[in-house]
Scaffold this motif. Structure first.
Motif, mmCIF file in Angstrom:
data_model
loop_
_atom_site.group_PDB
_atom_site.id
_atom_site.type_symbol
_atom_site.label_atom_id
_atom_site.label_comp_id
_atom_site.label_asym_id
_atom_site.label_seq_id
_atom_site.Cartn_x
_atom_site.Cartn_y
_atom_site.Cartn_z
ATOM 1 N N ARG A 1 -11.487 -18.417 -9.321
ATOM 2 C CA ARG A 1 -10.535 -19.250 -10.066
ATOM 3 C C ARG A 1 -9.282 -19.539 -9.257
ATOM 4 N N TRP A 2 -8.864 -18.564 -8.437
ATOM 5 C CA TRP A 2 -7.623 -18.722 -7.671
ATOM 6 C C TRP A 2 -7.896 -18.994 -6.189
ATOM 7 N N ARG A 3 -9.155 -19.223 -5.847
ATOM 8 C CA ARG A 3 -9.555 -19.577 -4.482
ATOM 9 C C ARG A 3 -8.970 -18.587 -3.462
ATOM 10 N N LEU A 4 -9.138 -17.320 -3.781
ATOM 11 C CA LEU A 4 -8.630 -16.262 -2.909
ATOM 12 C C LEU A 4 -9.774 -15.414 -2.359
ATOM 13 N N ASP B 1 -7.058 -19.367 0.127
ATOM 14 C CA ASP B 1 -6.148 -18.359 0.661
ATOM 15 C C ASP B 1 -7.011 -17.208 1.163
ATOM 16 N N TYR B 2 -6.560 -16.545 2.213
ATOM 17 C CA TYR B 2 -7.396 -15.541 2.880
ATOM 18 C C TYR B 2 -6.519 -14.364 3.281
ATOM 19 N N GLU B 3 -6.856 -13.183 2.773
ATOM 20 C CA GLU B 3 -6.111 -11.970 3.114
ATOM 21 C C GLU B 3 -7.066 -10.958 3.744
ATOM 22 N N ARG B 4 -6.605 -10.340 4.816
ATOM 23 C CA ARG B 4 -7.411 -9.328 5.509
ATOM 24 C C ARG B 4 -6.743 -7.965 5.340
ATOM 25 N N LEU B 5 -7.493 -6.982 4.837
ATOM 26 C CA LEU B 5 -6.979 -5.627 4.664
ATOM 27 C C LEU B 5 -7.616 -4.701 5.688
ATOM 28 N N ILE B 6 -6.827 -3.750 6.178
ATOM 29 C CA ILE B 6 -7.350 -2.729 7.079
ATOM 30 C C ILE B 6 -7.108 -1.352 6.461
ATOM 31 N N SER B 7 -7.525 -0.322 7.161
ATOM 32 C CA SER B 7 -7.510 1.022 6.592
ATOM 33 C C SER B 7 -6.135 1.442 6.092
ATOM 34 N N ARG B 8 -5.083 1.177 6.862
ATOM 35 C CA ARG B 8 -3.757 1.656 6.442
ATOM 36 C C ARG B 8 -3.277 0.977 5.174
ATOM 37 N N ASN B 9 -3.775 -0.225 4.878
ATOM 38 C CA ASN B 9 -3.406 -0.895 3.632
ATOM 39 C C ASN B 9 -3.977 -0.175 2.417
ATOM 40 N N VAL B 10 -5.098 0.517 2.618
ATOM 41 C CA VAL B 10 -5.783 1.200 1.516
ATOM 42 C C VAL B 10 -5.582 2.706 1.578
ATOM 43 N N ASN B 11 -5.586 3.268 2.794
ATOM 44 C CA ASN B 11 -5.549 4.722 2.967
ATOM 45 C C ASN B 11 -4.237 5.260 3.500
ATOM 46 N N GLY B 12 -3.295 4.397 3.850
ATOM 47 C CA GLY B 12 -2.066 4.859 4.474
ATOM 48 C C GLY B 12 -1.192 5.695 3.557
ATOM 49 N N ASP C 1 -0.481 -0.523 0.585
ATOM 50 C CA ASP C 1 0.117 -1.751 0.078
ATOM 51 C C ASP C 1 -0.914 -2.836 -0.223
ATOM 52 N N ALA C 2 -2.191 -2.457 -0.294
ATOM 53 C CA ALA C 2 -3.231 -3.440 -0.592
ATOM 54 C C ALA C 2 -2.965 -4.137 -1.923
ATOM 55 N N LEU C 3 -2.568 -3.365 -2.920
ATOM 56 C CA LEU C 3 -2.300 -3.931 -4.239
ATOM 57 C C LEU C 3 -1.186 -4.972 -4.163
ATOM 58 N N ALA C 4 -0.105 -4.664 -3.467
ATOM 59 C CA ALA C 4 1.017 -5.590 -3.358
ATOM 60 C C ALA C 4 0.620 -6.860 -2.617
ATOM 61 N N ILE C 5 -0.179 -6.708 -1.557
ATOM 62 C CA ILE C 5 -0.614 -7.860 -0.764
ATOM 63 C C ILE C 5 -1.446 -8.819 -1.604
ATOM 64 N N VAL C 6 -2.424 -8.268 -2.294
ATOM 65 C CA VAL C 6 -3.325 -9.119 -3.068
ATOM 66 C C VAL C 6 -2.621 -9.666 -4.308
ATOM 67 N N ARG C 7 -1.767 -8.870 -4.891
ATOM 68 C CA ARG C 7 -1.015 -9.338 -6.059
ATOM 69 C C ARG C 7 -0.167 -10.560 -5.695
ATOM 70 N N ALA D 1 -0.689 -12.675 -3.311
ATOM 71 C CA ALA D 1 -1.576 -13.807 -3.047
ATOM 72 C C ALA D 1 -2.057 -14.446 -4.346
ATOM 73 N N LEU D 2 -2.395 -13.620 -5.328
ATOM 74 C CA LEU D 2 -2.847 -14.156 -6.613
ATOM 75 C C LEU D 2 -1.724 -14.893 -7.340
ATOM 76 N N VAL D 3 -0.518 -14.340 -7.282
ATOM 77 C CA VAL D 3 0.618 -15.001 -7.938
ATOM 78 C C VAL D 3 0.890 -16.344 -7.267
ATOM 79 N N ARG D 4 0.808 -16.388 -5.940
ATOM 80 C CA ARG D 4 0.988 -17.658 -5.224
ATOM 81 C C ARG D 4 -0.024 -18.706 -5.692
ATOM 82 N N ALA D 5 -1.221 -18.208 -6.008
ATOM 83 C CA ALA D 5 -2.306 -19.120 -6.404
ATOM 84 C C ALA D 5 -2.240 -19.504 -7.874
#
Length: 209
Positions: A140-143, A175-186, A190-196, A198-202
């Motif tokens: 729906r948000w083309r993310l 829109d395209y976001e790439r997550l790596i280990s530190r975004n999820v395991n650091g 900050d994976a939640l903030a990054i994707v959030r 992006a969704l708000v932008r969309a």
């Protein structure tokens, strides 16, 4: 270890015993050993795994191209067994389509953080044809969100292919976001903030269906 009801079983450190082998489906491995099938192994593991570990195991059973379903997992749970509450809790969050435990962990962080459920490992196309199979997709948000493991940055050809792939999605209006280990395991994921963001932008808004 699983034995038939009434049959002698070993008592050893690190071994969890289960009875009722005659009620479980088994498969024969290439090395000649017999073991319980994936569904019954998942159910038996509920006595020693956490909810999130059991979700990851269930997601793996339902990985892309698997013919298993959440209903198949539920069907092997008896009313009484060690870990049945853990298994039932895991069933609520198991989803078909995750291709790795880290994809599962990423999805759980995002959804538990209040974001809408993504589609998992789906094929995305546009007017020009096939764009690719993506890890997490909010149609729906083309993310598009991809989780990249270490091999994506250690192998030059893989990295070059990923850069071209991202450009193709962006050129097609995604829109395209790439997550790596530190975004999820650091230490401060900050994976939640990054994707959030992006969704708000969309155009997504929290609490709005």
């Amino acid at each position: 270890m699983v034995t038939r009801s009434g049959q002698f079983h070993l008592e050893r450190p690190g071994i969890v015993n289960h009875r009722g082998l005659q009620r479980r489906r088994t498969i024969l491995l290439e090395n000649g050993l017999t073991c319980t099938d994936d569904l019954h192994t998942w159910a038996d593991a509920a006595s020693s795994l956490s909810v999130d570990e059991l979700i990851a195991a269930g997601d793996w059973i339902l990985r892309p191209r698997s013919t298993r379903t959440v209903g198949d997992l539920a069907s092997v749970l008896p009313r009484r067994m060690r870990g049945v509450r853990t298994a039932r809790a895991a069933l609520l969050e198991i989803r078909p389509g995750s291709a790795s435990p880290m994809e599962t962990k990423t999805r759980l962080q995002l959804v538990r953080g209040g974001l809408p459920e993504p589609e998992l490992n789906v094929t995305v196309t546009d007017e020009g044809g096939w764009l690719g199979i993506v890890d997490l997709f909010w149609r729906r948000w083309r993310l598009v969100v991809e989780y990249d493991g270490r091999h994506h940055v250690e192998r030059q050809k893989t990295w070059e292919r990923d850069v071209a792939r991202e450009r193709a999605f962006r050129d097609a209006g995604y829109d395209y976001e790439r997550l790596i280990s530190r975004n999820v395991n650091g230490r401060t994921p900050d994976a939640l903030a990054i994707v959030r963001r992006a969704l708000v932008r969309a155009g997504w808004r929290p609490g709005v269906a």
